[in-house]
Design a protein around this motif. Structure first.
Motif, PDB file in Angstrom:
ATOM      1  N   ARG A  14      -6.019   6.771   3.604  1.00 11.41           N
ATOM      2  CA  ARG A  14      -5.074   5.212   2.623  1.00 11.41           C
ATOM      3  C   ARG A  14      -4.835   4.400   3.564  1.00 11.41           C
ATOM      4  O   ARG A  14      -4.938   3.004   2.859  1.00 11.41           O
ATOM      5  CB  ARG A  14      -4.544   6.170   1.221  1.00 11.41           C
ATOM      6  CG  ARG A  14      -5.451   6.969   1.115  1.00 11.41           C
ATOM      7  CD  ARG A  14      -4.553   7.673  -0.779  1.00 11.41           C
ATOM      8  NE  ARG A  14      -5.511   8.213  -0.725  1.00 11.41           N
ATOM      9  CZ  ARG A  14      -4.852   9.309  -1.999  1.00 11.41           C
ATOM     10  NH1 ARG A  14      -3.971   9.795  -1.959  1.00 11.41           N
ATOM     11  NH2 ARG A  14      -6.451   9.595  -2.568  1.00 11.41           N
ATOM     12  N   LEU A  15      -4.043   4.639   4.124  1.00 16.78           N
ATOM     13  CA  LEU A  15      -3.006   4.167   5.020  1.00 16.78           C
ATOM     14  C   LEU A  15      -3.857   3.524   6.241  1.00 16.78           C
ATOM     15  O   LEU A  15      -4.041   2.090   6.317  1.00 16.78           O
ATOM     16  CB  LEU A  15      -1.866   5.017   6.122  1.00 16.78           C
ATOM     17  CG  LEU A  15      -0.693   5.253   5.101  1.00 16.78           C
ATOM     18  CD1 LEU A  15       0.084   6.076   5.896  1.00 16.78           C
ATOM     19  CD2 LEU A  15      -0.016   4.226   4.240  1.00 16.78           C
ATOM     20  N   PHE A  18      -5.332   0.102   4.318  1.00 17.07           N
ATOM     21  CA  PHE A  18      -4.259  -1.157   3.253  1.00 17.07           C
ATOM     22  C   PHE A  18      -4.839  -2.472   4.219  1.00 17.07           C
ATOM     23  O   PHE A  18      -4.904  -3.478   2.728  1.00 17.07           O
ATOM     24  CB  PHE A  18      -2.215  -0.516   3.657  1.00 17.07           C
ATOM     25  CG  PHE A  18      -1.898  -1.452   2.889  1.00 17.07           C
ATOM     26  CD1 PHE A  18      -1.262  -1.035   1.498  1.00 17.07           C
ATOM     27  CD2 PHE A  18      -1.485  -2.524   3.918  1.00 17.07           C
ATOM     28  CE1 PHE A  18      -0.380  -2.038   1.102  1.00 17.07           C
ATOM     29  CE2 PHE A  18       0.040  -3.146   2.407  1.00 17.07           C
ATOM     30  CZ  PHE A  18       0.184  -3.070   1.759  1.00 17.07           C
ATOM     31  N   CYS A  21      -7.482  -3.786   2.215  1.00 17.48           N
ATOM     32  CA  CYS A  21      -7.634  -3.804   0.740  1.00 17.48           C
ATOM     33  C   CYS A  21      -6.428  -4.857   0.974  1.00 17.48           C
ATOM     34  O   CYS A  21      -6.790  -5.801  -0.845  1.00 17.48           O
ATOM     35  CB  CYS A  21      -6.589  -3.071   0.301  1.00 17.48           C
ATOM     36  SG  CYS A  21      -8.106  -1.556   0.363  1.00 17.48           S
ATOM     37  N   PHE A  62      -5.996  -4.882  -5.989  1.00 16.84           N
ATOM     38  CA  PHE A  62      -5.973  -3.821  -4.699  1.00 16.84           C
ATOM     39  C   PHE A  62      -6.663  -2.651  -5.270  1.00 16.84           C
ATOM     40  O   PHE A  62      -6.754  -1.937  -4.475  1.00 16.84           O
ATOM     41  CB  PHE A  62      -4.178  -3.896  -4.547  1.00 16.84           C
ATOM     42  CG  PHE A  62      -3.588  -2.899  -3.464  1.00 16.84           C
ATOM     43  CD1 PHE A  62      -3.958  -3.648  -2.291  1.00 16.84           C
ATOM     44  CD2 PHE A  62      -3.569  -1.456  -2.987  1.00 16.84           C
ATOM     45  CE1 PHE A  62      -3.600  -3.178  -0.715  1.00 16.84           C
ATOM     46  CE2 PHE A  62      -3.436  -0.896  -2.106  1.00 16.84           C
ATOM     47  CZ  PHE A  62      -3.314  -1.796  -1.095  1.00 16.84           C
ATOM     48  N   ALA A  66      -9.086  -0.846  -3.076  1.00 15.72           N
ATOM     49  CA  ALA A  66      -9.312   0.297  -2.053  1.00 15.72           C
ATOM     50  C   ALA A  66      -9.852   1.317  -3.016  1.00 15.72           C
ATOM     51  O   ALA A  66     -10.854   2.644  -1.934  1.00 15.72           O
ATOM     52  CB  ALA A  66      -6.989   0.764  -3.050  1.00 15.72           C
TER      53      ALA A  66
END
Length: 74
Positions: A14-15, A18, A21, A62, A66
């Protein structure tokens, strides 16, 4: 800590997503930034929920970006 590598793998994934996104939501990020900047300029007064509409647009964009990124664009 649990020592569960799978959890940290998801967090790292997920990071890493970022920047992509955020890039997908440039217009929304700019609008929110302008709102906050105008509110904090000399004579401005930043108050809770003053830029709520802009923030919600950024948050929605976002979240959609994502979801696409983390699911492989589906």
């Amino acid at each position: 800590m649990s020592g569960n590598g799978a959890v940290w793998g998801r967090v790292r994934s997920r990071l890493r997503a970022f920047p992509e996104c955020l890039a997908a939501c440039g217009a929304e990020a700019a609008a929110y930034g302008r709102c906050v900047q105008a509110s904090t300029a000399p004579g401005g007064c930043l108050k809770k929920d003053l830029c709520a509409q802009e923030f919600e647009a950024l948050r929605s964009c976002f979240a959609a970006a994502a979801k696409k990124t983390l699911t492989g664009g589906h």
